[in-house]
Each structure stands twice: as C-alpha cells, then as structure tokens.
Design a protein around this motif. Structure first.
Motif, PDB file in Angstrom:
ATOM      1  N   ALA A 132      74.454  54.406  28.316  1.00  0.00           N
ATOM      2  CA  ALA A 132      75.092  54.405  29.642  1.00  0.00           C
ATOM      3  C   ALA A 132      75.204  52.990  30.193  1.00  0.00           C
ATOM      4  O   ALA A 132      76.206  52.630  30.825  1.00  0.00           O
ATOM      5  CB  ALA A 132      74.300  55.291  30.604  1.00  0.00           C
ATOM      6  N   LEU A 133      74.201  52.177  29.962  1.00  0.00           N
ATOM      7  CA  LEU A 133      74.245  50.775  30.385  1.00  0.00           C
ATOM      8  C   LEU A 133      75.257  50.000  29.553  1.00  0.00           C
ATOM      9  O   LEU A 133      76.064  49.230  30.097  1.00  0.00           O
ATOM     10  CB  LEU A 133      72.860  50.143  30.254  1.00  0.00           C
ATOM     11  N   GLN A 134      75.239  50.212  28.246  1.00  0.00           N
ATOM     12  CA  GLN A 134      76.143  49.490  27.349  1.00  0.00           C
ATOM     13  C   GLN A 134      77.608  49.777  27.679  1.00  0.00           C
ATOM     14  O   GLN A 134      78.456  48.886  27.631  1.00  0.00           O
ATOM     15  CB  GLN A 134      75.854  49.891  25.898  1.00  0.00           C
ATOM     16  N   GLU A 135      77.914  51.032  28.008  1.00  0.00           N
ATOM     17  CA  GLU A 135      79.299  51.397  28.333  1.00  0.00           C
ATOM     18  C   GLU A 135      79.647  51.037  29.771  1.00  0.00           C
ATOM     19  O   GLU A 135      80.731  50.524  30.045  1.00  0.00           O
ATOM     20  CB  GLU A 135      79.505  52.900  28.109  1.00  0.00           C
ATOM     21  N   GLY A 136      78.735  51.317  30.689  1.00  0.00           N
ATOM     22  CA  GLY A 136      79.016  51.082  32.097  1.00  0.00           C
ATOM     23  C   GLY A 136      79.294  49.636  32.428  1.00  0.00           C
ATOM     24  O   GLY A 136      80.144  49.328  33.271  1.00  0.00           O
ATOM     25  N   VAL A 137      78.600  48.722  31.753  1.00  0.00           N
ATOM     26  CA  VAL A 137      78.778  47.308  32.063  1.00  0.00           C
ATOM     27  C   VAL A 137      80.179  46.833  31.685  1.00  0.00           C
ATOM     28  O   VAL A 137      80.683  45.838  32.222  1.00  0.00           O
ATOM     29  CB  VAL A 137      77.686  46.474  31.350  1.00  0.00           C
ATOM     30  N   LEU A 138      80.853  47.572  30.792  1.00  0.00           N
ATOM     31  CA  LEU A 138      82.216  47.211  30.397  1.00  0.00           C
ATOM     32  C   LEU A 138      83.220  47.417  31.527  1.00  0.00           C
ATOM     33  O   LEU A 138      84.332  46.898  31.469  1.00  0.00           O
ATOM     34  CB  LEU A 138      82.645  48.034  29.169  1.00  0.00           C
ATOM     35  N   ALA A 139      82.830  48.171  32.554  1.00  0.00           N
ATOM     36  CA  ALA A 139      83.709  48.370  33.710  1.00  0.00           C
ATOM     37  C   ALA A 139      83.679  47.169  34.652  1.00  0.00           C
ATOM     38  O   ALA A 139      84.433  47.136  35.629  1.00  0.00           O
ATOM     39  CB  ALA A 139      83.297  49.636  34.465  1.00  0.00           C
ATOM     40  N   GLY A 140      82.808  46.214  34.376  1.00  0.00           N
ATOM     41  CA  GLY A 140      82.706  45.037  35.244  1.00  0.00           C
ATOM     42  C   GLY A 140      82.243  45.380  36.649  1.00  0.00           C
ATOM     43  O   GLY A 140      82.917  45.050  37.631  1.00  0.00           O
ATOM     44  N   PRO A 141      81.080  46.060  36.771  1.00  0.00           N
ATOM     45  CA  PRO A 141      80.588  46.398  38.110  1.00  0.00           C
ATOM     46  C   PRO A 141      80.337  45.141  38.941  1.00  0.00           C
ATOM     47  O   PRO A 141      80.145  44.054  38.402  1.00  0.00           O
ATOM     48  CB  PRO A 141      79.270  47.139  37.834  1.00  0.00           C
ATOM     49  N   TRP A 142      80.301  45.323  40.247  1.00  0.00           N
ATOM     50  CA  TRP A 142      79.947  44.210  41.126  1.00  0.00           C
ATOM     51  C   TRP A 142      78.521  43.750  40.843  1.00  0.00           C
ATOM     52  O   TRP A 142      78.252  42.546  40.770  1.00  0.00           O
ATOM     53  CB  TRP A 142      80.088  44.648  42.587  1.00  0.00           C
ATOM     54  N   LEU A 143      77.599  44.689  40.652  1.00  0.00           N
ATOM     55  CA  LEU A 143      76.196  44.345  40.438  1.00  0.00           C
ATOM     56  C   LEU A 143      75.603  45.228  39.342  1.00  0.00           C
ATOM     57  O   LEU A 143      75.812  46.439  39.333  1.00  0.00           O
ATOM     58  CB  LEU A 143      75.403  44.530  41.744  1.00  0.00           C
ATOM     59  N   VAL A 144      74.872  44.600  38.444  1.00  0.00           N
ATOM     60  CA  VAL A 144      74.118  45.318  37.415  1.00  0.00           C
ATOM     61  C   VAL A 144      72.644  44.997  37.612  1.00  0.00           C
ATOM     62  O   VAL A 144      72.278  43.827  37.780  1.00  0.00           O
ATOM     63  CB  VAL A 144      74.569  44.902  35.988  1.00  0.00           C
ATOM     64  N   LYS A 145      71.793  46.040  37.602  1.00  0.00           N
ATOM     65  CA  LYS A 145      70.373  45.824  37.872  1.00  0.00           C
ATOM     66  C   LYS A 145      69.515  46.273  36.681  1.00  0.00           C
ATOM     67  O   LYS A 145      68.925  47.357  36.691  1.00  0.00           O
ATOM     68  CB  LYS A 145      69.921  46.575  39.132  1.00  0.00           C
ATOM     69  N   PRO A 146      69.381  45.421  35.672  1.00  0.00           N
ATOM     70  CA  PRO A 146      68.489  45.765  34.571  1.00  0.00           C
ATOM     71  C   PRO A 146      67.050  45.335  34.856  1.00  0.00           C
ATOM     72  O   PRO A 146      66.813  44.338  35.557  1.00  0.00           O
ATOM     73  CB  PRO A 146      69.061  44.957  33.403  1.00  0.00           C
ATOM     74  N   ASN A 147      66.103  46.091  34.331  1.00  0.00           N
ATOM     75  CA  ASN A 147      64.729  45.590  34.294  1.00  0.00           C
ATOM     76  C   ASN A 147      64.565  44.754  33.031  1.00  0.00           C
ATOM     77  O   ASN A 147      65.542  44.517  32.302  1.00  0.00           O
ATOM     78  CB  ASN A 147      63.712  46.725  34.385  1.00  0.00           C
ATOM     79  N   ARG A 148      63.359  44.317  32.743  1.00  0.00           N
ATOM     80  CA  ARG A 148      63.158  43.426  31.593  1.00  0.00           C
ATOM     81  C   ARG A 148      63.595  44.086  30.283  1.00  0.00           C
ATOM     82  O   ARG A 148      64.311  43.477  29.468  1.00  0.00           O
ATOM     83  CB  ARG A 148      61.677  43.029  31.492  1.00  0.00           C
ATOM     84  N   VAL A 149      63.188  45.332  30.067  1.00  0.00           N
ATOM     85  CA  VAL A 149      63.520  46.029  28.820  1.00  0.00           C
ATOM     86  C   VAL A 149      65.027  46.211  28.692  1.00  0.00           C
ATOM     87  O   VAL A 149      65.611  46.000  27.627  1.00  0.00           O
ATOM     88  CB  VAL A 149      62.804  47.385  28.754  1.00  0.00           C
ATOM     89  N   GLU A 150      65.672  46.607  29.779  1.00  0.00           N
ATOM     90  CA  GLU A 150      67.118  46.822  29.753  1.00  0.00           C
ATOM     91  C   GLU A 150      67.882  45.519  29.562  1.00  0.00           C
ATOM     92  O   GLU A 150      68.926  45.490  28.888  1.00  0.00           O
ATOM     93  CB  GLU A 150      67.543  47.526  31.043  1.00  0.00           C
ATOM     94  N   LEU A 151      67.375  44.439  30.120  1.00  0.00           N
ATOM     95  CA  LEU A 151      67.995  43.124  29.906  1.00  0.00           C
ATOM     96  C   LEU A 151      67.901  42.729  28.436  1.00  0.00           C
ATOM     97  O   LEU A 151      68.854  42.188  27.862  1.00  0.00           O
ATOM     98  CB  LEU A 151      67.318  42.080  30.795  1.00  0.00           C
ATOM     99  N   GLU A 152      66.756  43.020  27.826  1.00  0.00           N
ATOM    100  CA  GLU A 152      66.602  42.755  26.396  1.00  0.00           C
ATOM    101  C   GLU A 152      67.582  43.588  25.572  1.00  0.00           C
ATOM    102  O   GLU A 152      68.142  43.109  24.572  1.00  0.00           O
ATOM    103  CB  GLU A 152      65.162  43.050  25.968  1.00  0.00           C
TER     104      GLU A 152
END
Length: 313
Positions: free
Chosen positions: A172-192
């Motif tokens: 969901a993060l990998q696909e959603g970020v392709l929409a170019g959201p205004w803000l993405v809020k990953p934690n450390r694991v998700e950023l990795e």
C-alpha cells in the motif's frame, strides 16, 4: 475538516498485565476495548484536540457494530460502508514491569469487489459533498484489495482539491506513494522499505527522505524515528523535532497522534515549527497512557512546550 480513510479498522483491545508470561494464566489489572485502526486514531486525536474530522472505511459484523458504537460514544464523526465479513480484532499486551509491549493483530476480513465498489461510490460522494482540507489514507489493506487502489483513492482526493496524506506500509505504501501525495509519513521501518537500505541515524534518515521525496515528487516527507524524534523534509527546509522524555506506558498510536497534532496545527495556520511541537506533544502524551490516541489536551500542551525543534536547512 479532514477525512481519514481506514479500510482495515479493528476492535482494539489493550491489556495491562504485570509480569506477562507465556505458558501460564495471565490476568490483566486493566483492560480497554476501543475503536482502532490508524485512521480512527488520527481522527480521535484530531477531534480531542478541537479539530473536525470524519472517519470512513469498511466495517462488518458484530465487531463492526462495536467500532461504530464506540466512535459514536466518543463523538467522532464517521461514515463507513458495511461489508459481510467480520471486522478484525487487534490485541495489545502491555507489561509495565518488564517494559514490554506485545501485539497480536488479525489480518482482517476479505473484501469483495462489489463491496469495494460500494466504498468507492461512498468515497466519491463524501468528496463531492464536503470540503476537506486533507484526506489521509491510513493503515493496512485487508485481503482482496489490490494495492493500486490506494493510488486511486489519493488521486481522486487530489482531484477534489484536498491535500493528501499517506501513512501505510508494504504494498500500500509502495503503490500509494506513486500518486505523489502532499505528505508521506513513514516510520523508520517503512522508510527502510521504501529506500531499500538500513536507517542507522537521523542523518541517514534525512538522506533517505531527501532522495525519496525527489523520486516520488512528494512535497513533505515526515519521518517518525521513535526515541530519536522526527524529521520534516521539503524541497527548501528540513526540521528535526524531539519530544520530551516521558514515562512510556504504550507507544501504540504515538505516530498517529503525532500526525493528528501536526495536521491540526497546520490547518489552523501555525508555523511548521509550532506544528512539529504540537505533533511531538501529542505523540509523547499518547505514550504516557493506555489506549490508542486517548491523550488529553492539557498533557499534549505540556509535552509540546518541552519539545525541541531545530532547523537543519
């Protein structure tokens, strides 16, 4: 007003058990049952801090009824689509003696194509009938939902004139970020996950966020790093915020609380620095107690006053 989208909410049960152990009978000294899921947590904190939020998503069965009843009791505005299968249960066991927190999260109910179509119709109606400053997609996807739907949800919200926020993980993060959201809020694991490399320090996180923001054409990368604080990264500015040290009872939903505080302050026109202080205060206040997002205004303000914000660029 903001809209939170939670496609995989839950009945959230938290048990406080001193000296929790396997292979023995454990009796909680406290037990708490609430409406849960990341978007519901954001809506809860946003509402408790004086903002207006509407929560939407999918709910089913007896557990879905529990969630809706709990939301109504808290005064959290909501408009969910009913599905045939049972909404999941998530269990947290907090052991204050050993300072451990154990989570057992069900995967969630399968969702049919027709149910998803009904949700999208409801979502489009909500966008057309309200003027949302922000639409936030939060949390995981239940079985049966393709991850690219997250991208569709965010793009539809953007077309309706709302700023979009993505707080998810995995596909969901990998696909959603392709929409170019205004803000993405990953934690450390998700950023990795997004970056493909370990995050060993605040500076490493800053480098990762800088690269990813450019790659996905995202305005803001807001990275929550636990005890190391959080980073706000845009094209022209970078901030690091550290919350005050508190006696942590449960860290569950501290990231959601952080996001809610930030969005509320920004919607009111506060500076980024003040918004980060309120965000850090909300995250710290949440960690002091049991239950996801049940922080009170006085505690949030006290913690916010002690938060440290430094400009990096």
């Amino acid at each position: 007003m903001i809209l939170t989208v939670t496609l995989n909410p839950c009945v959230d049960k938290t048990y406080l058990i001193e000296d929790f152990a396997i292979h023995k009978l454990n009796r909680p000294s406290q037990a708490l049952t609430v409406a849960g899921g990341k978007g519901l947590n954001v809506a809860r904190v946003y509402t408790r801090l004086g903002g207006k939020a509407l929560a939407t998503g999918l709910l089913g069965g007896y557990n879905g009824h529990i969630v809706q009843t709990a939301l109504a009791g808290e005064g959290i505005a909501h408009d969910f689509v009913e599905i045939s299968k049972e909404t999941r249960i998530c269990i947290k066991v907090v052991d204050p003696l050993h300072k451990t927190e154990t989570e057992i999260n069900e995967i969630g109910p399968p969702v049919s194509e027709s149910e998803m179509l009904r949700f999208m119709e409801r979502f489009e109606w909500l966008l057309a009938s309200h003027s949302f400053a922000v639409v936030a997609f939060c949390g995981s996807l239940p079985p049966g939902i393709e991850a690219d739907l997250v991208k569709t949800i965010l793009r539809n919200a953007q077309q309706a004139g709302a700023k979009t926020v993505l707080d998810s993980s995995g596909a969901a993060l990998q696909e959603g970020v392709l929409a170019g959201p205004w803000l993405v809020k990953p934690n450390r694991v998700e950023l990795e996950e997004l970056w493909g490399h370990p995050i060993s320090s605040v500076e490493t996180a800053r480098r990762a966020a800088t690269e990813l923001r450019k790659r996905y054409e995202v305005d803001v990368f807001l990275c929550t790093l636990g005890a190391e604080g959080a980073l706000w990264m845009t094209e022209k500015e970078a901030y690091h915020v550290k919350a005050p040290q508190v006696n942590v009872m449960s860290a569950v939903a501290s990231g959601d609380s952080f996001l809610a505080g930030l969005l509320l302050a920004l919607e009111k026109g506060d500076s980024v620095e003040n918004a980060l202080r309120l965000a850090a205060g909300a995250g710290a206040a949440n960690a002091e107690g049991l239950g996801a997002g049940f922080c009170n205004v006085a505690t949030v303000q006290r913690c916010a006053e002690q938060a440290q914000v430094s400009r990096l660029a």
